[in-house]
Each structure stands twice: as C-alpha cells, then as structure tokens.
Design a protein around this motif. Structure first.
Motif, PDB file in Angstrom:
ATOM      1  N   LEU A  98       0.821  -0.679   0.233  1.00 44.29           N
ATOM      2  CA  LEU A  98       0.063   0.222  -0.370  1.00 44.29           C
ATOM      3  C   LEU A  98       0.588   1.386  -0.287  1.00 44.29           C
ATOM      4  O   LEU A  98       0.604   2.168   0.817  1.00 44.29           O
ATOM      5  N   GLN A 110      -7.173  -4.090   6.112  1.00 44.04           N
ATOM      6  CA  GLN A 110      -6.067  -2.929   6.110  1.00 44.04           C
ATOM      7  C   GLN A 110      -6.359  -2.249   4.607  1.00 44.04           C
ATOM      8  O   GLN A 110      -6.998  -1.326   4.129  1.00 44.04           O
ATOM      9  N   THR A 169      -8.232   1.724   3.936  1.00 47.91           N
ATOM     10  CA  THR A 169      -7.377   2.340   3.027  1.00 47.91           C
ATOM     11  C   THR A 169      -8.164   3.522   1.800  1.00 47.91           C
ATOM     12  O   THR A 169      -8.032   3.992   1.143  1.00 47.91           O
ATOM     13  N   CYS A 212      -8.757   7.066   1.387  1.00 45.52           N
ATOM     14  CA  CYS A 212      -8.706   7.540  -0.545  1.00 45.52           C
ATOM     15  C   CYS A 212      -9.670   8.196  -0.235  1.00 45.52           C
ATOM     16  O   CYS A 212      -9.817   9.151  -1.020  1.00 45.52           O
TER      17      CYS A 212
END
Length: 456
Positions: free
Chosen positions: A328, A358, A362, A366
């Motif tokens: 990531l 996870q 993310t 975002c």
C-alpha cells in the motif's frame, strides 16, 4: 406366406418431397446437381472413410435435407460463410447449390477429405468455394480470417459448446452460427454459457418430422460483443510486471512504460502497446517502477500523477484496469485516486482475511481525502479449492461479513491458469474452456452487469 418388401424410395423423389416440406422448390438442374454430388459421395466412400452415410436414402435424408434445414435461417444479405469440419461437404455444399451467391470456405483437417471437397467443387462447378486443409484452431490465428465471416456452420466436429468456441473467432459482430441440435430446448445454463462467449439465441427452427429425423432443430446464434471484447486498457502499476508478461509483452524490451507516465516524461498514448486480443491494449511496467516510489515523494501532486496521465486516453476505452502491487505505497495510492472502483482479489486462505481489513481502511481514507467517488466494485474469491475445508470456511466468513460486496463468481485453483503466463498468453487464448477461464469470463460479465448477479 411370402414377405412383402417396402419398395425403396427413389433418391431424387425423396429429395424433392423433403425439400418441399422445408418450403423449397427444386428445379431439374438443381436435382441433377444433387444427384451428381450423391454419386460422387458414394464413389469416394467406397474407397475411403469419407462419411458414415453410404446408402442413397441416408445421404439424402441425413446429408442433403438435414443441411438444407439451415437454409431458412440464413439471412439474404449473408455473403461470406465458413464450414468447419466439412468432411463430405455437409452442410456447405447443399446450401451452396441453392444459395450460389454465398462464398464458402470449407475447413477440413483431413487431407483425404479435403481432396474430396476440392474434387466435388470442381465436379459440380461451384464458384467462390475455397477448401482449406487446416485445423480450425490454426486457421483462427490468421488475422485475415478473424471476424471475416457473416455465417458459420460446424456439423458434429465437437460438442455444441466447443463448436461455438471453434467458430467464434471467425464471425464478425452480428454474424450467425447455425447449430444443428437434437430434441429439447437449450436451458438457462447453456444460454448463460453462450452469452459469456459472445452468442445470443436469435432464432430456433424445428425441422419437419417428415424428413425422417424427428426432433432435429437448427439454432441461429448471433455473435454479439462478449465481455472479453469491450475496449479495454490494462495499466500495469506493479514493478513485478506480471500483467505485462501475462498478455504476451516482453517487459525487458519495453522502452516507455508506467514509470515514465508517473514522472511525466511520456504520454499514455506513447506507452500503449497492442496485445493478442484486439480489444485489449496495455501500458506495460518494468522493474524500474520500484524507483518511482522514492522519486514520487518530492514531486508535486504525487497522488494524482497516474490519473492525469490517463485522462487523455480514457475516452477511447470502455474500461481501464489498473494492476496494483501488493503493498500500500504511492503506486497503489495513485491507482486508487485514478480509479472509479476497486476489485479486491482475496485468496481463500486465513492470512488473506487479516489483510482485507487494511485494504478496506485504505480505500475509506482515500475516499475521504483524495477520491470521493471511489467504490468497492466487489471482493473476488480466488484460488478456491473445494477439497480444502479452510477454503470453504474463508468463503463463508467473507460472504457473512460482506454480503453485498462479494462476487458470485469464484476463481478456482486451476493448473491452466498457472500455465498461461509461462506461455505469454491470457488464459482465454491459452485454454478458454478451462475452469479458470470460465471463472474470469463469468467475472467480466458480472462486472459489466453491475450488482445484478452479485451474491446477496
């Protein structure tokens, strides 16, 4: 007491009356041509294994009339026709005798049968008929043959699903594949299977029982745009470059790639390369992309670099797929900012579940700060092995916690999927009939259709 034998029907009369039951009126010249054709079949069959039809009555019923049953489904505007596995010339030559304007290509792998076809074409003085002694799979590799035909036929060369796969590369959009079938309708599963390969059922015709083969039908399957044929750009944003090599591009020979797009030293159009699939192009990657993670740190608008690079070419495609690295970092972040939605592949193994949270976090971050329109397209269960209890447990757990986000399609563990990249081919070119290819075609259809077929 004496036995009375039923007199054998005259082959010409049988042909004329059978044709009438199909609504066809044969003139004297046409009947004479069929007679000459029948005699050549019998003569050649006496010295080689040309066809199982030896008796004149069998040749007329199972050869000529069965072939002519396709005629009502052939559009008047059709001009180029393909017959795969022609053998003794059924159904192409009978159709040609009544539709002389059709330009036929007869494909036959057997040298002896191809010789008979060439002889029959000369003997019957058939114009615009080409005999090709090759396997259909090999002929399909010729760019001049792909999409070149309005009409395709394949009689008993393979089971119906395989016939559809054989003829599909040759048909242009809207072209027809005439499938001769036995009794019973096609079920929903068969129609869905055909739809995934770019066919829809256009018409269905039951042949008259008077022809002596009760229950026979002809299905007209129209070639439509398949899921695998949407205009698609594959962007490889992973330094491992697996997506690049997987579609047959030699990553080591690539001069312009994703690295240059991110640093602004090249445009997307300059980096785009063709693949073996006409509807698929790729922006490749190389190992140098690893350095972009470091170099992007000091660049302005570092999260927007990929999005801006793709804006100029986006109108050319129906879909742009971005292959992300497993970490990531900035490469993945660029992909998330450029994307409208995310497909999350999840191996059916325990540790994959831990990383799912996870990834979702993310994506949420975002969406909040960089890309408000970003959505989760779906979670895709991959490398599924029904023989392993853990795989089933993981699948059930994911569906329980994310009931509206998991695709119905599950990608199985499959040897052919593993082999395809080593041959530099997408799996639908390497082996379209393997379970892995079936799974990805189903996924493509599911993505195109949105949430209609997603598990609830």
């Amino acid at each position: 007491m004496g036995l009375r034998h039923r007199p054998r029907p005259d082959p010409d009369e049988l042909l004329i009356t059978g044709a009438l039951s199909l609504g066809l009126h044969l003139g004297p010249e046409q009947v004479a041509a069929f007679r000459a054709y029948r005699e050549e079949i019998a003569r050649w069959s006496a010295r080689m294994s040309l066809t199982a039809l030896r008796d004149p009555e069998e040749i007329v019923r199972a050869g000529f009339l069965d072939s002519l049953g396709c005629l009502p489904l052939i559009p008047r505007e059709a001009r180029r026709a393909l017959d795969v596995g022609s053998g003794a010339g059924f159904p192409a030559i009978p159709l040609k005798l009544l539709r002389p304007e059709l330009a036929f290509t007869l494909v036959e792998a057997s040298r002896k049968k191809a010789s008979f076809l060439q002889h029959a074409v000369r003997h019957l003085r058939l114009g615009e008929v080409r005999v090709v002694q090759r396997r259909a799979e090999a002929l399909a590799d010729d760019p001049a043959e792909r999409g070149a035909y309005d009409l395709a036929l394949a009689r008993a060369v393979a089971p119906p699903p395989e016939q559809a796969c054989l003829v599909r590369p040759f048909l242009g959009a809207g072209g027809l594949f005439l499938l001769q079938a036995g009794p019973g309708p096609l079920g929903p599963d068969a129609l869905d299977w055909l739809a995934g390969r770019g066919f829809e059922l256009a018409r269905e015709l039951a042949l008259p029982a008077a022809l002596g083969r009760p229950g026979r039908r002809v299905l007209a399957l129209r070639r439509v745009e398949a899921a695998a044929e949407r205009r698609t750009l594959l962007v490889d944003a992973d330094p491992q470059a697996n997506a690049t090599t997987g579609v047959g591009v030699n990553a080591g020979a690539v001069k312009i790639h994703t690295y240059h797009l991110l640093l602004g030293t090249a445009r997307a159009a300059e980096a785009t390369l063709p693949t073996a699939l006409p509807a698929l192009q790729v922006i490749p990657a190389r190992r140098e992309l690893v350095g972009a993670e470091v170099e992007l740190v000091d660049l302005p608008d570092r999260e927007l670099r990929l999005k801006r690079a793709l804006l100029a070419v986006a109108p050319r495609y129906d879909y742009i797929l971005i292959d992300c690295p497993p970490s990531l970092g900035f490469l993945t972040l660029n992909a998330l900012v450029a994307a409208d939605s995310v497909v999350i592949p999840l191996q059916c193994e325990y540790y994959a579940l831990e990383g799912l949270g996870q990834i979702l976090d993310t994506i949420r971050l975002c969406r909040q700060s960089l890309n408000p329109r970003l959505e989760v397209e779906g979670i895709l269960l991959t490398m599924y092995d029904s023989r392993v209890n853990l795989a089933g447990q993981v699948a059930r757990e994911v569906r329980h916690h994310f009931p509206d986000r998991v695709f119905r399609t599950v990608i199985p563990r499959n040897v052919r999927l593993s082999e395809a990249p080593s041959h530099g081919q997408p799996v639908i070119l390497y082996d379209i009939r393997c379970p892995g290819a079936e799974g990805y075609l189903s996924l493509a259809r599911e993505v195109i259709d949105g949430t209609k077929t997603r598990a609830r």
